[in-house]
Design an enzyme around this catalytic site. Sequence first.
Site, PDB file in Angstrom:
ATOM      1  N   CYS A  53      45.394  51.046  43.507  1.00 41.65           N
ATOM      2  CA  CYS A  53      44.433  50.562  44.514  1.00 41.65           C
ATOM      3  C   CYS A  53      44.894  50.864  45.939  1.00 41.65           C
ATOM      4  O   CYS A  53      44.132  50.717  46.879  1.00 41.65           O
ATOM      5  CB  CYS A  53      44.220  49.056  44.378  1.00 41.65           C
ATOM      6  SG  CYS A  53      43.539  48.563  42.801  1.00 41.65           S
ATOM      7  N   HIS A  92      42.936  44.594  51.098  1.00 40.58           N
ATOM      8  CA  HIS A  92      42.399  45.035  49.807  1.00 40.58           C
ATOM      9  C   HIS A  92      41.587  43.892  49.191  1.00 40.58           C
ATOM     10  O   HIS A  92      42.006  42.735  49.208  1.00 40.58           O
ATOM     11  CB  HIS A  92      43.559  45.419  48.891  1.00 40.58           C
ATOM     12  CG  HIS A  92      43.136  45.790  47.509  1.00 40.58           C
ATOM     13  ND1 HIS A  92      42.100  46.663  47.251  1.00 40.58           N
ATOM     14  CD2 HIS A  92      43.593  45.405  46.294  1.00 40.58           C
ATOM     15  CE1 HIS A  92      41.956  46.792  45.952  1.00 40.58           C
ATOM     16  NE2 HIS A  92      42.844  46.037  45.341  1.00 40.58           N
ATOM     17  N   ASN A 103      36.766  44.137  42.656  1.00 41.43           N
ATOM     18  CA  ASN A 103      37.858  45.013  43.086  1.00 41.43           C
ATOM     19  C   ASN A 103      37.496  46.455  42.718  1.00 41.43           C
ATOM     20  O   ASN A 103      37.484  46.812  41.540  1.00 41.43           O
ATOM     21  CB  ASN A 103      39.152  44.561  42.387  1.00 41.43           C
ATOM     22  CG  ASN A 103      40.346  45.422  42.746  1.00 41.43           C
ATOM     23  OD1 ASN A 103      40.208  46.470  43.374  1.00 41.43           O
ATOM     24  ND2 ASN A 103      41.521  44.980  42.336  1.00 41.43           N
TER      25      ASN A 103
HETATM   26  C1  LIG Z   1      43.522  37.225  36.979  1.00 44.03           C
HETATM   27  C2  LIG Z   1      43.448  35.964  37.820  1.00 44.03           C
HETATM   28  C3  LIG Z   1      42.082  35.841  38.486  1.00 44.03           C
HETATM   29  C4  LIG Z   1      43.662  34.750  36.905  1.00 44.03           C
HETATM   30  O1  LIG Z   1      43.540  33.567  37.670  1.00 44.03           O
HETATM   31  P1  LIG Z   1      44.558  32.365  37.436  1.00 44.03           P
HETATM   32  O2  LIG Z   1      44.106  31.243  38.250  1.00 44.03           O
HETATM   33  O3  LIG Z   1      45.938  32.931  37.707  1.00 44.03           O
HETATM   34  O4  LIG Z   1      44.346  32.073  35.937  1.00 44.03           O
HETATM   35  P2  LIG Z   1      45.459  32.055  34.810  1.00 44.03           P
HETATM   36  O5  LIG Z   1      45.951  33.446  34.550  1.00 44.03           O
HETATM   37  O6  LIG Z   1      46.472  31.011  35.174  1.00 44.03           O
HETATM   38  O7  LIG Z   1      44.594  31.589  33.580  1.00 44.03           O
HETATM   39  C5  LIG Z   1      44.098  30.272  33.506  1.00 44.03           C
HETATM   40  C6  LIG Z   1      43.290  30.172  32.233  1.00 44.03           C
HETATM   41  O8  LIG Z   1      42.056  30.865  32.387  1.00 44.03           O
HETATM   42  C7  LIG Z   1      41.853  31.719  31.271  1.00 44.03           C
HETATM   43  N1  LIG Z   1      41.068  32.878  31.697  1.00 44.03           N
HETATM   44  C8  LIG Z   1      41.516  34.113  32.063  1.00 44.03           C
HETATM   45  N2  LIG Z   1      40.467  34.884  32.394  1.00 44.03           N
HETATM   46  C9  LIG Z   1      39.357  34.134  32.215  1.00 44.03           C
HETATM   47  C10 LIG Z   1      37.988  34.371  32.378  1.00 44.03           C
HETATM   48  N3  LIG Z   1      37.504  35.554  32.800  1.00 44.03           N
HETATM   49  N4  LIG Z   1      37.119  33.370  32.128  1.00 44.03           N
HETATM   50  C11 LIG Z   1      37.551  32.177  31.700  1.00 44.03           C
HETATM   51  N5  LIG Z   1      38.849  31.889  31.529  1.00 44.03           N
HETATM   52  C12 LIG Z   1      39.737  32.855  31.780  1.00 44.03           C
HETATM   53  C13 LIG Z   1      43.222  32.086  30.807  1.00 44.03           C
HETATM   54  O9  LIG Z   1      43.197  32.475  29.460  1.00 44.03           O
HETATM   55  C14 LIG Z   1      43.979  30.778  31.023  1.00 44.03           C
HETATM   56  O10 LIG Z   1      43.713  29.948  29.936  1.00 44.03           O
HETATM   57  P3  LIG Z   1      44.914  29.058  29.304  1.00 44.03           P
HETATM   58  O11 LIG Z   1      45.322  28.151  30.423  1.00 44.03           O
HETATM   59  O12 LIG Z   1      44.220  28.379  28.177  1.00 44.03           O
HETATM   60  O13 LIG Z   1      45.953  30.038  28.914  1.00 44.03           O
HETATM   61  C15 LIG Z   1      44.560  35.983  38.918  1.00 44.03           C
HETATM   62  O14 LIG Z   1      45.822  35.849  38.309  1.00 44.03           O
HETATM   63  C16 LIG Z   1      44.545  37.223  39.754  1.00 44.03           C
HETATM   64  O15 LIG Z   1      43.653  37.438  40.543  1.00 44.03           O
HETATM   65  N6  LIG Z   1      45.586  38.070  39.647  1.00 44.03           N
HETATM   66  C17 LIG Z   1      45.666  39.287  40.402  1.00 44.03           C
HETATM   67  C18 LIG Z   1      44.820  40.371  39.755  1.00 44.03           C
HETATM   68  C19 LIG Z   1      44.604  41.549  40.656  1.00 44.03           C
HETATM   69  O16 LIG Z   1      44.386  41.424  41.807  1.00 44.03           O
HETATM   70  N7  LIG Z   1      44.680  42.753  40.066  1.00 44.03           N
HETATM   71  C20 LIG Z   1      44.426  43.974  40.724  1.00 44.03           C
HETATM   72  C21 LIG Z   1      45.412  44.283  41.783  1.00 44.03           C
HETATM   73  S1  LIG Z   1      45.006  45.760  42.594  1.00 44.03           S
END
Ligand SMILES: CC(C)(COP(=O)(O)OP(=O)(O)OC[C@H]1O[C@@H](n2cnc3c(N)ncnc32)[C@H](O)[C@@H]1OP(=O)(O)O)[C@@H](O)C(=O)NCCC(=O)NCCS
Length: 334
Positions: A119, A252, A282
């Site tokens: 990205c 970003h 994204n």
């Molecule tokens: C991916 C992201 C949104 C997850 O948010 P979070 O608040 O960290 O959520 P968690 O990973 O702690 O997951 C919490 C729960 O939601 C669940 N979950 C994950 N995706 C889900 C979705 N789309 N819908 C519902 N629940 C979801 C998980 O399974 C987890 O469940 P559990 O507690 O039973 O295990 C966040 O970590 C993020 O934005 N990361 C960076 C990703 C990014 O920017 N990538 C590209 C970079 S260029």
Amino acid sequence: MKSRTDGRHVSISGLGCHVPERVMTNDELARLVDTSDEWIRDRTGICERRIAGPEEALSDVCRPACRKALEMAGVDPRAVDLLIVATVTADMLFPSTAALLADELGMPDAAAYDLSAGCTGFMYALAQAYGMVAAGLSGRALVVGGDVLSKILNWEDRSTLVLFGDGAGAVVVEPVDHGGFLGFELGADGAGGEYLSFPSSGSRVFAEPERYLKMNGREVFKFATRVLVNSAEAILETCDKTVDEVDVYVPHQANVRIIDHAARKLGFPDEKVVVNVDRYGNTSSGSIPLALADAGDDGRLVPGRLVLMTGMGAGLTWGSALIEWTHVTNGAIA
Ligand SMILES: CC(C)(COP(=O)(O)OP(=O)(O)OC[C@H]1O[C@@H](n2cnc3c(N)ncnc32)[C@H](O)[C@@H]1OP(=O)(O)O)[C@@H](O)C(=O)NCCC(=O)NCCS
């Protein structure tokens, strides 16, 4: 790598963006995987994204963006001698999407290649184009950032499916009389590469082929919040500028929580921060130019304004550019 430019003035003279027509809402995704509009909005700020059609490849999304950027700059395609496409979803590994686009756009004298920095690709490509133009190797460059990540997503994996969208942006980079790029800061940390990868996409053979984008969301979140702040601080210090002097902050667009964290830590008030992750998700290499286009359409990109852009992504990589804007810019989204 961080450096302050040495007094040669090179700037962005035209900006164009394009997104596929197809809008996909959170509710539609909730019919495909176990998720909800509420979860996606709360955790990411994303409401909808654009998705390329089955027949639409990266070059099809980039082409209109390139035409728009050239038109805004008032540049004949034949006068472009360098075309860089930053992407991780090229039409194919080779020929490069840049070579295909140079032909389609009518740039017989252009050197053309693709660049892979996740990205952050658009930031790396901007720095390369600046260097080539400032050194006199290129007279005028077209820099494109674009991705169609929908093509490499696992449409059964809710943890990645809801985050990404498709889109592209292009800028014309050329010498100007004053202002323009003030500095760049770029970095990479391959030790964290496993946190965001597309394993079976190259020459490495895996026992169990992994055909989709793979991500450890929590690790990438931690990395993103750290580097957005560190990279911005590093470039401002290198260029002897302060947060108060920056008029427009273009981070970003991955997750509104990451953007809010960085803006708060750096001390940017809301009105200086560009956010459009709600409408596009994204878009990887398309993210920064699409956000720039939104700032332009809001009337925020006017000559004399200081604009700070910071990207981060697979690699893991990050990169910032600081520019004194030199051209009136609006109507960039086609
Ligand atoms: C991916 C992201 C949104 C997850 O948010 P979070 O608040 O960290 O959520 P968690 O990973 O702690 O997951 C919490 C729960 O939601 C669940 N979950 C994950 N995706 C889900 C979705 N789309 N819908 C519902 N629940 C979801 C998980 O399974 C987890 O469940 P559990 O507690 O039973 O295990 C966040 O970590 C993020 O934005 N990361 C960076 C990703 C990014 O920017 N990538 C590209 C970079 S260029």
